[in-house]
Structure formats: C-alpha cells, structure tokens
Design a protein around this motif. Structure first.
Motif, PDB file in Angstrom:
ATOM      1  N   THR A 203       3.069  -1.591 -10.777  1.00 12.01           N
ATOM      2  CA  THR A 203       2.352  -0.666  -9.890  1.00 12.01           C
ATOM      3  C   THR A 203       1.201  -1.312  -9.124  1.00 12.01           C
ATOM      4  OG1 THR A 203       0.926  -0.001 -11.755  1.00 12.01           O
ATOM      5  CG2 THR A 203       2.920   1.299 -11.343  1.00 12.01           C
ATOM      6  N   VAL A 204       0.666  -2.410  -9.646  1.00 11.39           N
ATOM      7  CA  VAL A 204      -0.492  -3.038  -8.997  1.00 11.39           C
ATOM      8  C   VAL A 204      -0.152  -4.416  -8.435  1.00 11.39           C
ATOM      9  CG1 VAL A 204      -2.867  -3.866  -9.333  1.00 11.39           C
ATOM     10  CG2 VAL A 204      -2.083  -1.788 -10.507  1.00 11.39           C
ATOM     11  N   LEU A 205       0.466  -5.265  -9.267  1.00 12.36           N
ATOM     12  CA  LEU A 205       0.706  -6.639  -8.860  1.00 12.36           C
ATOM     13  C   LEU A 205       1.774  -6.752  -7.784  1.00 12.36           C
ATOM     14  CD1 LEU A 205       0.136  -9.650  -9.249  1.00 12.36           C
ATOM     15  CD2 LEU A 205       1.834  -9.654 -11.086  1.00 12.36           C
TER      16      LEU A 205
ATOM     17  N   ARG B 240       2.045  -7.528   0.043  1.00  9.57           N
ATOM     18  CA  ARG B 240       1.100  -7.607   1.163  1.00  9.57           C
ATOM     19  C   ARG B 240       0.686  -9.049   1.444  1.00  9.57           C
ATOM     20  NH1 ARG B 240      -1.258  -3.164  -1.568  1.00  9.57           N
ATOM     21  NH2 ARG B 240      -2.891  -4.550  -2.364  1.00  9.57           N
TER      22      ARG B 240
ATOM     23  N   PRO C 169       2.922  -4.585  -5.402  1.00 13.26           N
ATOM     24  CA  PRO C 169       2.460  -4.226  -4.054  1.00 13.26           C
ATOM     25  C   PRO C 169       1.484  -5.253  -3.469  1.00 13.26           C
ATOM     26  CG  PRO C 169       2.438  -2.305  -5.480  1.00 13.26           C
ATOM     27  CD  PRO C 169       2.719  -3.486  -6.356  1.00 13.26           C
ATOM     28  N   PHE C 170       0.622  -5.814  -4.313  1.00 11.33           N
ATOM     29  CA  PHE C 170      -0.320  -6.836  -3.836  1.00 11.33           C
ATOM     30  C   PHE C 170       0.430  -8.082  -3.368  1.00 11.33           C
ATOM     31  CE2 PHE C 170      -2.807 -10.654  -4.865  1.00 11.33           C
ATOM     32  CZ  PHE C 170      -3.881 -10.462  -4.003  1.00 11.33           C
TER      33      PHE C 170
ATOM     34  N   TYR D 170       3.839  -2.350 -16.745  1.00  8.10           N
ATOM     35  CA  TYR D 170       3.575  -1.225 -15.841  1.00  8.10           C
ATOM     36  C   TYR D 170       2.495  -1.577 -14.830  1.00  8.10           C
ATOM     37  CZ  TYR D 170       2.381   3.452 -14.241  1.00  8.10           C
ATOM     38  OH  TYR D 170       2.145   4.550 -13.458  1.00  8.10           O
ATOM     39  N   LEU D 171       1.448  -2.265 -15.284  1.00  6.40           N
ATOM     40  CA  LEU D 171       0.412  -2.703 -14.349  1.00  6.40           C
ATOM     41  C   LEU D 171       0.975  -3.691 -13.328  1.00  6.40           C
ATOM     42  CD1 LEU D 171      -2.621  -3.188 -16.782  1.00  6.40           C
ATOM     43  CD2 LEU D 171      -2.275  -1.356 -15.116  1.00  6.40           C
ATOM     44  N   GLY D 172       1.853  -4.576 -13.795  1.00  8.41           N
ATOM     45  CA  GLY D 172       2.484  -5.500 -12.866  1.00  8.41           C
ATOM     46  C   GLY D 172       3.348  -4.799 -11.844  1.00  8.41           C
TER      47      GLY D 172
ATOM     48  N   TYR E  14       1.291  -3.996 -19.801  1.00  5.00           N
ATOM     49  CA  TYR E  14       1.168  -5.096 -18.843  1.00  5.00           C
ATOM     50  C   TYR E  14       2.269  -5.015 -17.784  1.00  5.00           C
ATOM     51  CZ  TYR E  14      -2.195  -7.400 -21.953  1.00  5.00           C
ATOM     52  OH  TYR E  14      -3.291  -7.709 -22.713  1.00  5.00           O
TER      53      TYR E  14
END
Length: 314
Positions: free
Chosen positions: A151-153, A159, A155-156, A147-149, A145
């Motif tokens: 690499t994904v969360l 933006r 950057p989102f 790592y997903l935060g 979780y």
C-alpha cells in the motif's frame, strides 16, 4: 543429673527431626531433578523426531520428482510450465539468490552502522530508546510488512521509477531489508558490546581515534558475531513468504530488471501448492523446492554453529 539428660535427649530428638526434614527435602530435590532431566530429554527427543519426520516426509516426496524429471532439467532449466510438463526451477533459484543478495546489500551496512551507533557512540538515553524499538520490530508479523509494502512502497516506486507496476526484486528486497534489519542490528550490537574494554583502552593508549578504534579494533573483534547475525538475517530473507508474495509480482520468470514481476521459491510454492494433486509431478517439484530451502537453511545454521565454536575457542 536429670536435667542434663533430658536436655541431651531433647537435642538428640531435634537433631533427628532436622535430619528427617533434610532427608525429605533432599529426596524432593532428587525427584524434581529426575523429573526435569527426563522432561528435557523427552523434549529433545520429540524435537528430533519431529525434525526427522519433516525431513523424511519432504525429502521422500521431493525425490519422487526425479522419476519423471531429470535433475539437470529441474535445476538448470528456466522453463517452468507445469501444464506442458516443463518443470525447470532455475529461474526461481536464481531469483531467490538475487533477492537475498540484494536484501543483504541494503540491510547489512545500515544494520551494522546502527549497531555501532548503539554500542559505541550514542548516549545511554538514545540507546535505551533504540533497542526496545528494534526488539518491537522483530516481533511484527511479516504480513504487516507486506501490507505496508503493497500500500505504501509500491505506489512510491511507481511514481519514482515511472514503471506501470512497481512489483519486482527491488520492492521485495526493500521490504525484506526492513524485516531483517532489527535482527542483524540487535545481534551485531550484542557482539560489539561483548568485545572486552581492554581492547579499546589499548587502542586509545596508542593514540587511535574513535573511528580507528571502531574500524580496526572493535569490528574485527566482533566479526564472528556480526557474520552470524548476517547469516540469521539471510535465513529469514530466504525463507520469508507472505511479505514477498504481496510485492514481488508472482510471475514465473527470470527477473531481468529490478522492476520485472517475478517469483522466488517460497512465493511459487505458496501460490501453487493448493492447486495441484498430491501424487503429481507438479506437486513433487514444489516439494523439491521446499526441500532445497530446507537444505539451504541447514547449511546456514551449520555455518553459524561452526563460527560460534571458533569464537568460543578463541
């Protein structure tokens, strides 16, 4: 006259053999029960000993802090600079409580809504799909979780918000909400399913709609189980470390906005514990943070036990 006597003797011998077999079987069962009883007793005692050693070790080391730092300075000062012998943990305590509250605000409504969907509204084929997925999400390691935060969360959020980093309480709360959502949902689902059917039938007989039955009958009847689910989710949110470390920013300061890089009790401990000497005030302060987390967990678990007892008595 010989045949009946012989037959009677054979039956007697057979009965004696059956008694011997039953006696041996009974002795084996008694031996197995005795071994099981002592094994379970030993397991309980070993668990109590380990738990007691953890409490004594952490508590004893933590209390050494107050030989050089006053409790008022530790619990109410926001100034954390160990290099200058300033050990104020108030910022970490406030950040921990703020992160937990924000996590629950995000996760609880979604979790309870999903539980109601599974227990009361969704068809069986959809429920049979959602529940195994939730069980699978519970078993995913927290670092995944995080790592997903990372690499994904993050950057989102950069933006969307226009912030330079995106680290902070909001990112950590979203990751923790995803982590605790399956736990709260599944336990709440079980609590809702356990509500007797006669409650629903009585409400429908009075002319209630499905929404009224859910909101005014089912959820109040399952409230203790739902509260227990929320508290269990809270304990995981308070004690989570790796996922939080990867997205919160790890800066020892009070979070004034949702995007301020900050730190909580768990992240501060894991980031600094390997860099300090054991017999130092810095180390004692980190142990006091761990002891504080331990006490919070015990209090929350005690609340769950009290709620469960009241539920059984009801």
């Amino acid at each position: 006259m010989g045949a009946p006597v012989h037959s009677l003797t054979a039956q007697t011998q057979k009965s004696l053999e059956e008694v011997k077999v039953n006696t041996r079987r009974h002795k084996r069962h008694l031996l197995g029960n005795t071994i099981s009883r002592y094994y379970f007793l030993f397991s309980i005692l070993a668990l109590c000993v380990v738990l007691g050693l953890v409490i004594v070790f952490i508590g004893k080391t933590a209390l050494l802090l107050f030989g050089s730092v006053s409790p008022l300075d530790f619990f109410f000062s926001f100034y954390w600079t160990p290099e200058e012998d300033a050990f104020g943990a108030a910022a970490f305590i406030v950040n921990t409580l703020s992160l937990t509250a924000l996590t629950l605000v995000i996760a609880v409504p979604i979790s309870v809504a999903m539980a109601v969907l599974c227990a009361e509204i969704a068809p069986k084929w959809l429920t049979s799909f959602i529940r195994p997925v939730l069980d699978l999400l519970v078993g995913i390691p927290s670092i995944v979780y995080g790592y997903l935060g990372l690499t994904v969360l993050l950057p989102f959020l950069r933006r969307v918000s226009g912030e330079g980093l995106g680290d902070g309480l909001l990112a950590a709360a979203l990751v923790l909400a995803l982590m605790v959502l399956p736990t709260i949902c599944r336990i709440s689902d079980d609590a809702i399913v356990s509500v007797p059917r006669k409650y629903r039938d009585a409400a429908y007989a009075l002319g209630s709609t499905r929404l009224q039955v859910i909101m005014r009958v089912v959820l109040p009847a399952a409230s203790r189980g739902i509260i227990s689910a929320v508290i269990l989710g809270m304990t995981r949110a308070i004690g989570e470390t790796m996922a939080v470390v990867m997205v919160i920013g790890n800066t020892p300061q009070l979070a004034k906005t949702l995007f301020t890089p900050t730190s909580v009790l768990t992240s501060n401990i894991v980031m600094q514990i390997s860099n300090v000497e054991f017999e130092s005030t810095w180390n004692y302060s980190l142990h006091m943070m761990a002891f504080l987390l331990l006490l919070i967990s015990f209090v929350l678990i005690l609340i769950i036990r009290v709620l469960g007892r009241k539920r059984r008595d009801a």
